[in-house]
Design an enzyme around this catalytic site. Structure first.
Site, short mmCIF file in Angstrom:
data_model
loop_
_atom_site.label_atom_id
_atom_site.label_comp_id
_atom_site.label_asym_id
_atom_site.label_seq_id
_atom_site.Cartn_x
_atom_site.Cartn_y
_atom_site.Cartn_z
N GLU A 409 -3.72 -113.76 31.74
CA GLU A 409 -4.72 -114.47 32.52
C GLU A 409 -4.37 -115.95 32.59
OE1 GLU A 409 -6.24 -116.70 30.44
OE2 GLU A 409 -5.33 -115.70 28.72
N GLU A 553 -1.49 -116.76 29.60
CA GLU A 553 -0.53 -116.33 30.63
C GLU A 553 0.14 -114.99 30.33
OE1 GLU A 553 2.31 -119.26 31.96
OE2 GLU A 553 1.16 -120.85 30.98
#
Length: 579
Positions: A409, A553
């Protein structure tokens, strides 16, 4: 090419059998017929004896009986039992007085007819039996410090009861009689024996040669009670008439027991000790049980969104950073994309609500309708959350076709969103769920806690308890997409590798909506976020990595997915031993 036919290393200690031997003969651990029949005869012939001969019990017989008691199972192998052997006549006389008093006290509580029947029964042989054995339970160890007692604090008492049963059966096999006397006030018996605090008794066992050989239990012969038929005490699946489970019925099922055992059996054939890769072995077993033994690649699904809550100063970074990271991810140069490529994963970047025009090269799944700041208004509408969830399902099913599915994310402020949603799903205190996030200081942390507390209070006052409603009230669009990805990937038979706090909370939403996805989840890492451990515990997943990452990430998920792919390769390519 995998080498076949190596001789199987047979351990000099422990279990010498192989998985193939156990598979070929599942009942091979059974004892021979005469031994089994003898055990059942002893069990059926056990009696509560009250009348004893005065003859002494030889020391070697007593030791055999106590050895059997000491072989009982115990919670966490804690062995909490202590056996106080009493032979002194004076101590036995004082104990008998205590039982006489309690017998009369109990009779006084009964109806007159039942009281007379009770007084007619001989309920103890404390004076007559040559030996008294008081079984004590040493409860001084904190329950949380003994494996298995944190959830069932009284399991130490159950362990002592199992020791009594072992002692009783061994005594019967020796021809001894045993009577279990509980006509004591526990504190009085403890005082008689000088027991310290937190050492409690389970009663007095009268032990000796019996002066009766009852063909049936004494209370049954006296008409006090009868043994119930087995069919009256065996229930199937659930208590009769119980309400349906609170969790929604699952349309998915965990891998069947044959698949789970087959994965473990195949690992047992490797030329290495079973479980040699530790937590990684269990993760590989899970993937193999799902049908992924041949998996060699996968996909990192990276979902990104901005959050209005960032306007409350809950992050050390400006919202524009989200867009920069998305552009770098599409270009393949962000940290998450680089980690994915290194692990052999392709990257699918999803724009779930990044400010501005969609970044070229992304899959666009943006929420419709108003978006709130959590504290004063819902994150999004229920309809928007449902639409994002459905879009994520389609992405997850598609990604599952390429192997493992890893989650990542991007979104400034999303650790605040994750903490709020975790509190809503777990009914947790914000103080236990809110962490620093990336680069934050004490002032930022204080603002995060205030915002999360306000958001959770607002949602609770609104009566939010459904997971989809909680997602709309307290979540973020990228979490909705990732929850859908979990559902779609698991339904398609793929393992899903989680990253940090936010992706784990998204997975928790998926599990609350569809409990059957839980076996497909692999915890990639344990992040530094305060509430992540709470979520992992709720998911029942042990992380593969503990590197104190703050990257987000999908970096942790990509690193863990690389480990899983390496573990699958080891499983395929390591030499096999003969069955």
């Amino acid at each position: 090419m995998v080498g076949e036919g190596w001789p199987r290393p047979v351990p000099l200690v422990g279990d010498a059998t192989s998985a193939s031997q156990r598979a070929a003969d599942p009942a091979g651990w059974a004892m021979d017929g005469p031994t089994r029949d003898a055990l059942h005869r002893v069990v059926a012939a056990r009696r509560d004896v009250r009348r004893f001969r005065p003859d002494p019990v030889p020391d070697e017989v007593l030791e055999r009986v106590l050895t059997a008691a000491h072989a009982a199972p115990s919670v966490g192998h804690s062995q909490p039992w202590r056996f106080v052997v009493v032979q002194d006549p004076a101590t036995r006389d004082r104990a008998a007085v205590l039982t006489d008093r309690e017998r009369l006290r109990q009779a006084a509580r009964l109806a007159p007819d039942a009281a007379r029947r009770l007084l007619d029964l001989q309920l103890e042989g404390v004076r007559e039996a040559p030996l008294g054995v008081v079984v004590c339970c040493d409860r001084r160890a904190p329950a949380a410090g003994v494996l298995g007692r944190a959830t069932f604090p009284d399991a130490d008492l159950w362990s002592c009861a199992a020791a009594i049963q072992n002692l009783w059966l061994a005594a019967r096999a020796e021809g001894l009689g045993l009577g279990w006397v509980t006509l004591f006030r526990p504190e009085e018996l403890a005082g008689l024996l000088g027991l310290p605090d937190r050492v409690v008794t389970l009663g007095w066992l009268c032990l000796g040669w019996p002066d009766e050989r009852p063909p049936a239990p004494g209370l049954e012969r006296a008409g006090w009670s009868r043994r119930l038929p087995l069919a009256d005490v065996v229930l199937r699946e659930r208590w009769p008439g119980a309400a349906p489970p609170a969790a929604p019925p699952s349309a998915l099922r965990a891998p069947g027991r044959h698949a789970v055992v087959a994965a473990r059996d195949e690992a047992d054939r490797l030329l290495t000790p079973p479980g040699s890769l530790g937590v990684l072995d269990r993760a590989v077993d899970a993937v193999v049980a799902l049908g992924g033994a041949g998996t060699t690649r996968g996909t990192l699904v990276l979902a990104a969104a901005d959050h209005p809550v960032a306007g409350h100063g809950v992050s050390a970074y400006s919202p524009g950073v989200s867009r920069d990271v998305v552009r770098a991810a599409v270009a393949g140069t962000s940290l998450g994309a680089t980690a994915a490529r290194t692990a052999g994963l392709r990257v699918r970047v999803v724009d779930a609500g990044v400010a501005g025009e969609p970044v070229p090269g992304t899959t666009v799944l943006r929420p419709a309708g108003p978006r709130g700041d959590l504290a004063g208004a819902p994150a999004m509408t229920p309809a928007a959350a449902r639409e994002l969830l459905d879009g994520g399902r389609r992405l997850g099913a598609e990604a599952a076709g390429a192997g493992l599915v890893a989650l990542g994310e991007v979104g400034v402020g999303n650790t605040t969103v994750a903490a709020a949603l975790a509190c809503g799903l777990l009914d947790a205190d914000p103080g236990d769920a809110v962490g620093l996030g990336a680069g934050a200081d004490a002032a930022v942390l204080a603002r995060k806690r205030q915002v999360v507390a306000a958001a959770v209070d607002r949602a609770r006052r609104a009566g939010v308890d459904d997971p989809l409603d909680a997602l709309a009230e307290l979540g973020g669009p990228e979490l909705a997409v990732l929850a859908g990805v979990v559902l779609g990937a698991a339904a398609a038979g793929s393992a899903v590798v989680l990253d940090g706090y936010a992706t784990s909370v998204a997975a928790l939403v998926a599990v609350r909506l569809e409990p059957g996805v839980q076996p497909a989840l692999l915890a990639g890492q344990r992040s530094r976020e305060r509430g992540h451990e709470l979520v992992l515990q709720e998911l029942g997943r042990e992380p593969l990595l503990d590197l104190r990452l703050r990257a987000g990430e999908g970096v942790g998920a990509a690193l863990a997915a690389g480990l899983v792919l390496a573990g699958l390769a080891l499983r395929r390519e390591t030499a096999r031993v003969d069955p």
